[in-house]
Design a protein around this motif. Structure first.
Motif: not given
Length: 525
Positions: A53-78
């Motif tokens: 969502i846009s704001s005077p301070a820039g785009p604001v996340d309005a859903g997930p805020t972090v990642l866990t289980l980073r290896p799953i994302l790394e496997e996708l990129f690999s």
């Protein structure tokens, strides 16, 4: 061999309905395998629930805020022949979350076991620290024990889980199959605040700690293994995956609502957009709430898919505020939880379709992820649990009052105050047929994980991915669901029992959509 190490038959056309994180991950994998991929998205940007969502301070996340289980994302990129760090900058957050209670107590938990035990000893005494150490060991054993047979298994069954437990008998007492998460935590912790803190993990999948199985304690291991933020906001990850898919030949149609998924006697044949445009396809992946299929939101030809979602209970929704403001009061971390004194009345109310006036609130202070001090005007996301539909819609001032009143009791104020939350009704409009639920069908009960729709559907060529499908909600799980779906597609394309010859010419046509199944067939799987 991984899914994207395989190649699909030249000319295979795949339409992905929905550019949520599951659809984007599947688009990358399918395009890498050589499919002609078209992604349709009813909104103007990719990401799905990874909204901004846009704001005077820039785009604001309005859903997930972090990642866990980073290896799953790394496997996708690999699998795409890429390195994650070449495309997005992830910042590990050593401080997992800061927790506040109405009695003035505060507890920081981080990604270091020794530091957590010391913090809990200072917070609640040496016995509580010992209890926490035992809880952590059990959570680690549960995560290790169930990662492969459940989350990474495309089609888990009670029989396969039972066989796994027989081979690893120490898992059974740790999973406490006859206990809820709240019941198990009450036995593990003398201090009710610690039971309340770890019971909140039930809400990560849209459930109540008084109804989800004790096995959900494993979420703690996922968090303590590493919490990561994305530089620039979570929506940057969605943009990155969309770019990777396009670089492999995928095309994206935004503001393109799919009115129907079309089938013939041999399986799926394509999709028809609301404007009458028809996209012919050999494969269709639906990256939305599976309930939309079962209830006819995608046409009468696919109502036999995920039929359990028509009657199954729904997971929780939320009231979400995303805004920019100047904060004053207690020192905030990136992740903050402001607990109510007694959690039970809130979850009882939610189950009855009601909200309480003083809910537990989660606050993400987006600009506190790095070492630099935050700017005066910061970006925030506040989340309060809310019941799914049907439930009475509160008056706008009621939503705002319960948020501001709760925070004022902790001495926290925002200037300007948060307003205009996204409510369950708005989420239902954003994600049709979801009933506002953010996590698909209810996770309550020991068998809930086995009742969630899996990648394959009864219709040849039609598959599911996303938080509403196995293995469930959350960014890593949606990415895993995409892998399950693409692996199923590629396996079925070479399986004589599930393949069929191509008889439909490829392409896209514009005009009135047929009201009956298309007479020609497309190759499926």
């Amino acid at each position: 061999m991984t899914a994207t190490a395989q190649k699909i038959a030249p000319g295979t056309r795949a339409v992905i309905v929905g550019a949520g994180i599951g659809g984007l991950a599947a688009a990358c994998r399918l395009a890498q395998a050589g499919a002609q991929v078209t992604v349709t998205e009813s909104h103007a940007t990719p990401g799905g629930k990874m909204r901004v969502i846009s704001s005077p301070a820039g785009p604001v996340d309005a859903g997930p805020t972090v990642l866990t289980l980073r290896p799953i994302l790394e496997e996708l990129f690999s699998a795409l022949g890429e390195r994650l760090e070449d495309h997005v900058t992830l910042r590990r957050q050593p401080l997992i979350a800061r927790h506040f209670w109405p009695d003035g107590s505060r507890l920081d938990l981080c990604d270091d076991a020794g530091a957590n035990e010391a913090a809990i000893e200072a917070f609640a005494g040496p016995r509580a620290a010992r209890q926490f150490a035992g809880f952590s060991r059990r959570a680690r054993a549960l995560f290790t024990g169930f990662d492969s047979p459940m989350m990474r298994n495309a089609t888990p069954t009670p029989a396969t889980l039972a066989a796994h437990c027989l081979r690893h008998p120490a898992l059974l007492p740790r999973m406490a199959p006859l206990s809820t998460l709240a019941g198990s935590l009450a036995r593990q912790f003398d201090d009710p605040r610690l039971a309340q803190l770890f019971g909140r993990y039930a809400t990560y999948i849209g459930g109540s700690p008084y109804r989800v199985p004790a096995l959900l304690a494993l979420v703690w291991q996922a968090e303590v293994a590493g919490v990561w933020t994305v530089a620039g906001g979570m929506h940057r990850l969605a943009q990155t995956l969309a770019a990777l898919a396009r670089a492999r030949g995928a095309s994206f149609l935004y503001n393109a609502h799919v009115a129907r998924i079309e089938t013939a006697s041999t399986g799926v044949t394509g999709v028809t957009l609301a404007d009458g445009t028809r996209l012919l396809a050999d494969l269709v992946l639906f990256n939305g709430d599976p309930r939309a299929l079962a209830t006819g939101a995608l046409g009468p030809q696919v109502t036999g898919c995920a039929p359990q979602t028509r009657t199954a209970g729904r997971s929780l929704s939320a009231d979400v505020w995303a805004f920019a403001a100047r904060a004053s009061g207690p020192q905030l971390a990136y992740h903050n939880v402001f607990f109510r004194a007694d959690p039970r009345p809130e979850f009882d109310a939610l189950e009855q379709g009601r909200r309480v006036p003083d809910p537990t609130l989660y606050i993400c202070a987006m600009d506190r992820a790095g070492p630099a001090p935050p700017p005066a005007l910061e970006r925030f996301e506040i989340i309060a649990n809310a019941p799914p539909l049907p439930a009475p819609e509160p008056e706008p001032d009621q939503c705002q009052t319960r948020c501001i009143h709760t925070l004022s009791r902790f001495g926290l104020t925002f200037d300007p105050p948060p307003d205009n939350p996204t409510t369950p009704e708005a989420f239902d409009r954003l994600f049709p047929a979801s009933q506002g639920s953010l996590y698909g069908q209810s996770p309550h009960g020991l068998m809930a994980a086995f009742q969630r729709p899996t990648a394959r559907t009864p219709i040849p060529g039609l598959y599911l991915a996303g938080g509403g499908a196995h293995p469930g909600a959350g960014v890593p799980m949606a990415i895993l669901s995409a892998r399950h779906a693409v692996e199923a597609m590629l396996s079925d394309r070479i399986s004589p029992s599930r393949s069929r010859p191509t008889a439909m010419p490829g392409g896209m046509s514009t005009g009135s959509a047929p009201t009956a199944p298309a007479p020609s067939a497309s190759s499926r799987s």
